[in-house]
Design a protein around this motif. Structure first.
Motif, PDB file in Angstrom:
ATOM      1  N   ALA A 151       9.798 -15.682  13.177  1.00 56.59           N
ATOM      2  CA  ALA A 151       9.413 -16.770  14.077  1.00 56.59           C
ATOM      3  C   ALA A 151      10.490 -17.031  15.119  1.00 56.59           C
ATOM      4  N   ASP A 152      10.049 -17.568  16.243  1.00 54.59           N
ATOM      5  CA  ASP A 152      10.949 -18.018  17.314  1.00 54.59           C
ATOM      6  C   ASP A 152      11.786 -16.904  17.921  1.00 54.59           C
ATOM      7  N   VAL A 153      11.279 -15.691  17.871  1.00 56.32           N
ATOM      8  CA  VAL A 153      11.962 -14.558  18.503  1.00 56.32           C
ATOM      9  C   VAL A 153      10.958 -13.851  19.398  1.00 56.32           C
ATOM     10  N   GLY A 154      11.378 -13.495  20.616  1.00 54.16           N
ATOM     11  CA  GLY A 154      10.490 -12.795  21.525  1.00 54.16           C
ATOM     12  C   GLY A 154      11.205 -11.647  22.200  1.00 54.16           C
ATOM     13  N   GLY A 155      10.448 -10.906  23.006  1.00 53.45           N
ATOM     14  CA  GLY A 155      11.028  -9.782  23.723  1.00 53.45           C
ATOM     15  C   GLY A 155      11.024  -8.502  22.906  1.00 53.45           C
ATOM     16  N   PRO A 156      11.406  -7.392  23.529  1.00 52.67           N
ATOM     17  CA  PRO A 156      11.295  -6.084  22.882  1.00 52.67           C
ATOM     18  C   PRO A 156      12.573  -5.548  22.248  1.00 52.67           C
ATOM     19  N   SER A 157      13.689  -6.298  22.321  1.00 53.02           N
ATOM     20  CA  SER A 157      14.991  -5.696  22.015  1.00 53.02           C
ATOM     21  C   SER A 157      15.272  -5.480  20.532  1.00 53.02           C
ATOM     22  N   ALA A 158      14.420  -5.989  19.647  1.00 56.25           N
ATOM     23  CA  ALA A 158      14.648  -5.776  18.210  1.00 56.25           C
ATOM     24  C   ALA A 158      13.959  -4.523  17.684  1.00 56.25           C
ATOM     25  N   GLY A 159      13.306  -3.787  18.566  1.00 57.92           N
ATOM     26  CA  GLY A 159      12.509  -2.643  18.126  1.00 57.92           C
ATOM     27  C   GLY A 159      13.265  -1.635  17.279  1.00 57.92           C
ATOM     28  N   LEU A 160      14.465  -1.233  17.714  1.00 57.31           N
ATOM     29  CA  LEU A 160      15.236  -0.242  16.960  1.00 57.31           C
ATOM     30  C   LEU A 160      15.545  -0.725  15.558  1.00 57.31           C
ATOM     31  N   MET A 161      15.997  -1.977  15.420  1.00 56.64           N
ATOM     32  CA  MET A 161      16.410  -2.468  14.114  1.00 56.64           C
ATOM     33  C   MET A 161      15.217  -2.674  13.179  1.00 56.64           C
ATOM     34  N   PHE A 162      14.058  -3.038  13.726  1.00 57.72           N
ATOM     35  CA  PHE A 162      12.845  -3.112  12.911  1.00 57.72           C
ATOM     36  C   PHE A 162      12.501  -1.720  12.370  1.00 57.72           C
ATOM     37  N   ALA A 163      12.563  -0.722  13.245  1.00 56.43           N
ATOM     38  CA  ALA A 163      12.226   0.643  12.836  1.00 56.43           C
ATOM     39  C   ALA A 163      13.157   1.133  11.730  1.00 56.43           C
ATOM     40  N   LEU A 164      14.448   0.871  11.879  1.00 54.36           N
ATOM     41  CA  LEU A 164      15.405   1.311  10.854  1.00 54.36           C
ATOM     42  C   LEU A 164      15.184   0.568   9.545  1.00 54.36           C
ATOM     43  N   GLY A 165      14.833  -0.713   9.625  1.00 56.33           N
ATOM     44  CA  GLY A 165      14.535  -1.464   8.410  1.00 56.33           C
ATOM     45  C   GLY A 165      13.351  -0.886   7.665  1.00 56.33           C
ATOM     46  N   ILE A 166      12.327  -0.471   8.407  1.00 58.39           N
ATOM     47  CA  ILE A 166      11.147   0.144   7.784  1.00 58.39           C
ATOM     48  C   ILE A 166      11.532   1.455   7.115  1.00 58.39           C
ATOM     49  N   VAL A 167      12.318   2.282   7.820  1.00 60.21           N
ATOM     50  CA  VAL A 167      12.765   3.555   7.247  1.00 60.21           C
ATOM     51  C   VAL A 167      13.539   3.313   5.955  1.00 60.21           C
ATOM     52  N   ASP A 168      14.425   2.323   5.956  1.00 61.76           N
ATOM     53  CA  ASP A 168      15.249   2.032   4.781  1.00 61.76           C
ATOM     54  C   ASP A 168      14.391   1.612   3.598  1.00 61.76           C
ATOM     55  N   GLY A 199       0.801  -1.215   0.000  1.00 63.83           N
ATOM     56  CA  GLY A 199       0.000   0.000   0.000  1.00 63.83           C
ATOM     57  C   GLY A 199       0.833   1.264   0.000  1.00 63.83           C
ATOM     58  N   ARG A 200       2.149   1.108  -0.150  1.00 66.93           N
ATOM     59  CA  ARG A 200       3.058   2.268  -0.174  1.00 66.93           C
ATOM     60  C   ARG A 200       4.277   1.895  -1.003  1.00 66.93           C
ATOM     61  N   LYS A 201       4.806   2.830  -1.758  1.00 72.70           N
ATOM     62  CA  LYS A 201       5.976   2.555  -2.585  1.00 72.70           C
ATOM     63  C   LYS A 201       7.171   2.214  -1.701  1.00 72.70           C
ATOM     64  N   THR A 202       7.856   1.134  -2.044  1.00 69.13           N
ATOM     65  CA  THR A 202       9.069   0.746  -1.325  1.00 69.13           C
ATOM     66  C   THR A 202      10.248   0.750  -2.289  1.00 69.13           C
ATOM     67  N   LEU A 204      11.363   2.335   2.953  1.00 69.90           N
ATOM     68  CA  LEU A 204      10.470   3.396   2.491  1.00 69.90           C
ATOM     69  C   LEU A 204      11.225   4.630   1.997  1.00 69.90           C
ATOM     70  N   THR A 205      12.553   4.523   1.924  1.00 67.95           N
ATOM     71  CA  THR A 205      13.390   5.653   1.534  1.00 67.95           C
ATOM     72  C   THR A 205      14.228   5.291   0.311  1.00 67.95           C
ATOM     73  N   PRO A 206      14.288   6.142  -0.706  1.00 69.80           N
ATOM     74  CA  PRO A 206      15.146   5.845  -1.860  1.00 69.80           C
ATOM     75  C   PRO A 206      16.608   5.732  -1.435  1.00 69.80           C
ATOM     76  N   PRO A 225      -1.498   4.092   7.941  1.00 68.83           N
ATOM     77  CA  PRO A 225      -2.068   4.433   6.633  1.00 68.83           C
ATOM     78  C   PRO A 225      -1.806   3.376   5.568  1.00 68.83           C
ATOM     79  N   PHE A 226      -0.957   2.402   5.847  1.00 66.19           N
ATOM     80  CA  PHE A 226      -0.705   1.291   4.930  1.00 66.19           C
ATOM     81  C   PHE A 226      -0.227   0.099   5.750  1.00 66.19           C
ATOM     82  N   GLN A 227      -0.137  -1.048   5.105  1.00 66.93           N
ATOM     83  CA  GLN A 227       0.157  -2.284   5.824  1.00 66.93           C
ATOM     84  C   GLN A 227       1.657  -2.497   6.009  1.00 66.93           C
TER      85      GLN A 227
END
Length: 363
Positions: A250-267, A54-57, A269-271, A242-244
Motif C-alpha cells: 500500500a501507499d507505493v506507486g511508480g515503476p521503480s520497484a520492479g527489479l526487487m519484486f522480480a528478485l523476491g519472486i525468484v527467491d 499454486g506453486r511450491k515456495t 520459488l528457489t530452494p 500458471p499460478f497465482q
C-alpha cells in the motif's frame, strides 16, 4: 534615538521582513527526500509483500528491499525558506516543480499515473522472474485503453483480448495498428475479440481461454495529426500466469520497484536463500524481457537503504555514475543491466565473492 540604536532597529525590522517574505512567498520547486524501504521477502502492514499460491515456495531469509523517494505533493507550494533549507541539506534534493509534475499535472493525475505504472511494473516483474526460472508464461494482445469519444468507445473495452483484425490473426500489439492503418478513414474494420469479463473469469478459474469469439465492426476515422485511419485504442500485452502471484504494498506507486519484486519472486520459488542472509536493497524498473531501467532520486534511495542497514545496493547501469558520486559509508553499489546480472551478483554476495562484483563508478 541614538544612530546606533536606530540602525540596529532598522536592520532587525528588515530581517524580520525578509523572513516573513521568505515564509510567505511561494517558489516553483518541490523537494525529494529518502522514503520508506520495504523487504520484498517479508511482511508489510501485516501482510506478505509477495504471496504465491499454486506453486511450491521456500523460506527466504535476508533482505531484498525495494526503496522509495518521498516527494512533496503536486498541490504543495514550497516557500523560499523551505527551498533554501532543502538546498543546504545533504540528504534532500530541491528540484523544479515541473520535473515531478510536468504540464501542470494535478495530484489526482499523478496518483493515477503512479498507480498504473506500479501495476504494470508488477506484471513485468512476474514475467521476468518466471523467465529466469524457465517457467512458461502465456501472452496475449489486449485493448490496453480506449480513447474517449473515439470510434471504439462503447464497442471495445480495456481488457478485451484481440484475436484478429479483419480476420487476420494478431500476435503482437503492433499488428493491430498495422492492420487498422491499411484502411482509409471512414472505412469499417472488424475486430475479433474475447470480451474482457469472459477472459478474466477464465483466468481467475484457471481455465483455458474461452472459445467464444465476438466479431465487432468499427468505422475508422482520420488521425488528428495525419491521414492515418484509427479507431482510438492502444493495444498492449497481457500475461496469463500458471499460478497465482500477488504483490501487495500500500501507499507505493511508480515503476521503480520492479527489479526487487522480480528478485523476491525468484527467491521464494528457489530452494535456499538468494541473498545468503545478507541485507541487499536496490531499485530499477524492469521489462518483461528482464531489462533493468533507470529511475529518479537514486541518491535519496541509497541514503534510505543504508539508514535501514543495507550493505549492498543493486543499481541500474544508467544510474551508476550519479549514485557513485556520493555513496553512503558502508554501502556497496552493484551495477546491473538485467535481472540476470542481479541474480549473478546475489550469488557472488552469497558466496562471499564480493571482490568480483561489478561496482558502480563515476566514470
Amino acid at each position: 534615538m541614538p544612530r546606533r540604536t536606530a540602525t540596529m532597529l532598522a536592520s532587525t525590522l528588515m530581517l524580520i521582513a525578509l523572513l516573513c517574505a521568505g515564509v510567505l512567498i511561494p517558489v516553483p520547486y518541490s523537494e525529494m527526500s529518502p522514503g520508506p524501504t520495504v523487504n520484498t521477502l517479508g511482511d508489510h502492514g501485516g501482510e506478505p509483500v509477495l504471496n504465491i499460491s499454486g506453486r511450491k515456495t521456500y523460506p527466504a531469509t535476508g533482505h531484498l528491499n525495494m526503496t522509495t523517494v518521498r516527494v512533496t505533493g503536486a498541490d504543495y507550494r514550497m516557500n523560499l525558506v523551505e527551498a533554501v533549507a532543502g538546498w543546504l541539506s545533504h540528504d534532500d534534493a530541491v528540484v523544479p516543480h515541473s520535473t515531478l509534475y510536468p504540464n501542470g499535472q494535478t495530484a489526482e493525475q499523478a496518483t493515477q499515473e503512479n498507480a498504473e505504472e506500479f501495476s504494470q511494473s508488477q506484471e513485468s516483474a512476474k514475467v521476468a522472474a518466471l523467465k529466469v526460472l524457465d517457467v512458461p508464461v502465456a501472452a496475449r494482445v489486449v485493448v490496453a485503453s480506449v480513447v474517449k469519444d473515439s470510434p471504439a468507445e462503447g464497442t471495445l473495452h480495456a481488457g478485451d483480448v484481440i484475436k484478429a483484425v479483419d480476420g487476420k490473426p494478431v500476435k503482437q500489439p503492433g499488428d493491430v495498428a498495422k492492420l487498422v492503418t491499411q484502411h482509409k478513414p471512414g472505412q469499417k474494420v472488424s475486430f475479433t475479440i474475447i470480451p474482457a469479463k469472459a477472459a478474466a473469469a477464465a483466468e481467475k478459474a484457471r481455465k483455458p481461454e474461452p472459445s467464444t469469439r465476438e466479431t465487432l465492426s468499427i468505422t475508422t476515422r482520420k488521425a488528428p495529426d495525419d491521414n492515418r485511419a484509427i479507431v482510438g485504442i492502444e493495444a498492449g500485452t497481457d500475461h496469463t500466469f500458471p499460478f497465482q502471484i500477488d504483490i501487495k504494498l500500500a501507499d507505493v506507486g511508480g515503476p521503480s520497484a520492479g527489479l526487487m519484486f522480480a528478485l523476491g519472486i525468484v527467491d521464494k520459488l528457489t530452494p535456499g536463500d538468494l541473498t545468503g542472509g545478507n541485507f541487499v536493497a536496490g531499485t530499477g524498473t524492469i521489462e518483461a524481457d528482464g531489462k533493468v531501467g533507470p529511475i529518479g532520486g537514486i541518491q535519496m534511495k541509497t541514503v534510505g537503504a543504508r539508514a535501514k542497514g543495507a550493505e549492498y545496493f543493486l543499481t541500474p547501469k544508467d544510474n551508476c555514475a550519479t549514485a557513485a558520486r556520493d555513496v553512503p559509508s558502508g554501502l556497496t553499489l552493484v551495477k546491473v543491466d538485467t535481472i540476470d546480472d542481479a541474480v549473478k551478483a546475489l550469488k557472488q554476495i552469497r558466496a562471499g565473492d564480493t571482490g568480483s562484483l561489478d561496482r558502480c563508478t563515476t566514470g
